[in-house]
Write a protein that holds these residues in place. Structure first.
Motif, PDB file in Angstrom:
ATOM      1  N   ASN A  53       0.870  -1.300   0.079  1.00 46.02           N
ATOM      2  CA  ASN A  53      -0.066   0.166   0.249  1.00 46.02           C
ATOM      3  C   ASN A  53       0.877   1.040   0.063  1.00 46.02           C
ATOM      4  O   ASN A  53       0.458   2.411   0.039  1.00 46.02           O
ATOM      5  N   GLY A  82      -6.006  -5.925  -4.113  1.00 51.77           N
ATOM      6  CA  GLY A  82      -6.983  -5.119  -3.644  1.00 51.77           C
ATOM      7  C   GLY A  82      -6.768  -3.734  -3.287  1.00 51.77           C
ATOM      8  O   GLY A  82      -5.684  -3.547  -2.992  1.00 51.77           O
ATOM      9  N   SER A  83      -7.598  -2.652  -3.593  1.00 53.47           N
ATOM     10  CA  SER A  83      -7.250  -1.244  -3.323  1.00 53.47           C
ATOM     11  C   SER A  83      -8.524  -0.825  -3.040  1.00 53.47           C
ATOM     12  O   SER A  83      -9.539  -1.235  -3.045  1.00 53.47           O
ATOM     13  N   CYS A  84      -8.435   0.449  -2.376  1.00 52.75           N
ATOM     14  CA  CYS A  84      -9.684   1.149  -1.920  1.00 52.75           C
ATOM     15  C   CYS A  84     -10.410   1.821  -3.046  1.00 52.75           C
ATOM     16  O   CYS A  84     -11.696   1.726  -3.118  1.00 52.75           O
ATOM     17  N   ALA A  85      -9.893   1.977  -4.239  1.00 55.24           N
ATOM     18  CA  ALA A  85     -10.590   2.529  -5.542  1.00 55.24           C
ATOM     19  C   ALA A  85     -10.584   1.036  -6.448  1.00 55.24           C
ATOM     20  O   ALA A  85      -9.626   0.398  -6.741  1.00 55.24           O
ATOM     21  N   ILE A  86     -11.955   0.973  -6.960  1.00 54.53           N
ATOM     22  CA  ILE A  86     -12.262   0.040  -7.619  1.00 54.53           C
ATOM     23  C   ILE A  86     -11.308  -0.045  -9.106  1.00 54.53           C
ATOM     24  O   ILE A  86     -10.983  -1.107  -9.416  1.00 54.53           O
ATOM     25  N   ASP A  88      -8.423   1.108  -9.604  1.00 53.98           N
ATOM     26  CA  ASP A  88      -6.987   0.430  -9.187  1.00 53.98           C
ATOM     27  C   ASP A  88      -7.082  -1.214  -9.306  1.00 53.98           C
ATOM     28  O   ASP A  88      -6.381  -1.845  -9.573  1.00 53.98           O
ATOM     29  N   THR A  89      -8.144  -1.674  -8.268  1.00 50.16           N
ATOM     30  CA  THR A  89      -8.312  -3.165  -8.236  1.00 50.16           C
ATOM     31  C   THR A  89      -8.491  -3.864  -9.531  1.00 50.16           C
ATOM     32  O   THR A  89      -7.831  -4.743  -9.844  1.00 50.16           O
ATOM     33  N   PRO A 109     -11.952  -3.053   0.394  1.00 55.53           N
ATOM     34  CA  PRO A 109     -11.684  -1.764   0.557  1.00 55.53           C
ATOM     35  C   PRO A 109     -11.540  -1.329   1.907  1.00 55.53           C
ATOM     36  O   PRO A 109     -12.678  -1.688   2.499  1.00 55.53           O
ATOM     37  N   TYR A 111     -10.420   1.798   3.718  1.00 51.24           N
ATOM     38  CA  TYR A 111     -10.488   2.998   4.314  1.00 51.24           C
ATOM     39  C   TYR A 111     -11.756   3.380   5.016  1.00 51.24           C
ATOM     40  O   TYR A 111     -11.765   3.669   6.482  1.00 51.24           O
ATOM     41  N   TYR A 112     -13.136   3.208   4.817  1.00 52.76           N
ATOM     42  CA  TYR A 112     -14.202   3.317   5.393  1.00 52.76           C
ATOM     43  C   TYR A 112     -14.409   2.151   6.247  1.00 52.76           C
ATOM     44  O   TYR A 112     -14.498   0.761   6.006  1.00 52.76           O
ATOM     45  N   TYR A 123     -19.008  -4.225  -3.736  1.00 49.94           N
ATOM     46  CA  TYR A 123     -17.494  -3.812  -4.096  1.00 49.94           C
ATOM     47  C   TYR A 123     -16.890  -5.063  -4.889  1.00 49.94           C
ATOM     48  O   TYR A 123     -16.393  -4.703  -6.094  1.00 49.94           O
TER      49      TYR A 123
END
Length: 302
Positions: A53, A82-86, A88-89, A109, A111-112, A123
């Motif tokens: 990350n 896996g990333s928070c941004a779809i 990027d994933t 994801p 962050y939240y 997601y």
């Protein structure tokens, strides 16, 4: 590759060497990955201990391409995508497919916090639909101590029902054996591969019917971990497990990623291996001496 092969039982979240400018050091990376493959360890690149990350999508693509160009077979690769941004994933997962990887290891994801299973399902479903390739094989990455976004048994069941050929396994880094066992008991019967998040649970996982482990210390102790994965039914398996635990105890006495890199630096006689990306901090000289002394007293050698 399947779970019955040795390299399918033990995977390493490969540590990433860096140059002075903190860009990935490709030559050292390839050297370490080849050493791991020679030890029959699979390469779960871009995992937690890879400082994943802290790496850009471009750097991850570059590293993956370098491994494939160096002749590392895709069957030995399970990159973390896996990333928070779809987006990027999806980008990383598509790239993994293009390079012929065994599968991808996918964080939720993260962050939240306190999101419902419905949100997590949407997601993962969005990623699957956008990738749009039946060849995609996803290993979920359950690491609530870090991500603080758990992957529940109910979510696994729902994803398996919706995409039975896509969601094929999980790494359970909860540190809770009861949770790992529940995953095995509920899902392993139809081929879902459950990996313990470190080798402390390897023997229990194998005895229960799980797939193996994906472990940070496989970066430095891969041969011994693979040996137990192969010989978990041997009469001395419990003794071998205790030996693995003792080695891990030493590394867990220090910040894990800097400690792994320090051990590799000593093995390779190259202090360049000690570099970490901020916000991580390398071991200081006193810590490095303490680690080396503890490993020496234990009789450990890479």
């Amino acid at each position: 590759m399947n779970a019955s092969s040795a390299s399918g039982k033990v995977w390493s979240p490969v540590v990433t060497p860096f140059q002075d400018d903190l860009s990935p050091d490709l030559s050292r990376y390839i050297e370490h990955c080849r050493w791991l493959v020679d030890s029959d360890v699979g390469l779960a690149v871009f995992g937690t201990n890879s400082e994943a990350n802290s790496l850009s999508v471009t750097h991850k693509q570059q590293l993956l391409d370098a491994l494939v160009d160096a002749g590392v077979p895709g069957s030995r690769l399970m990159p973390g995508t896996g990333s928070c941004a779809i987006e990027d994933t999806v980008t990383l997962s598509r790239h993994a497919l293009e390079t012929g990887c065994h599968g991808v290891l996918m964080l939720p994801p993260f962050y939240y916090k306190n999101v419902p299973d419905e949100g997590l399902f949407r997601y993962f479903a969005e990623v699957v639909e956008r990738v749009g390739d039946a060849a995609l094989k996803i290993y979920l990455y359950h690491i609530p101590p870090v991500a603080q976004v758990p992957i529940s048994l109910g979510l696994i069941e729902r994803l398996r029902k919706a995409y039975p050929q896509t969601f094929v396994g999980i790494k359970d880094s909860s540190g809770d054996w009861d949770n790992t066992r529940a995953m095995i008991q509920q899902f392993a019967g139809d081929g879902f591969q459950v990996y313990a998040g470190n080798e402390r649970f390897l023997l229990q996982t194998m005895r229960e019917g799980g797939a193996g482990c994906i472990s940070a210390t496989a970066n430095v102790n891969g041969r011994a971990i693979v040996a137990l994965a192969k010989q978990w039914q041997a009469s001395d398996a419990d003794q071998a497990q205790r030996a693995l635990n003792a080695t891990r105890d030493i590394f867990e006495g220090f910040p894990m990623i800097p400690a792994l890199k320090s051990a590799i630096a000593d093995f390779r006689a190259s202090d360049d291996w000690c570099r970490v990306r901020p916000p991580l901090v390398a071991l200081d000289e006193a810590q490095r001496r303490q680690l080396a002394a503890a490993l020496g007293e234990h009789g450990f050698s890479m």
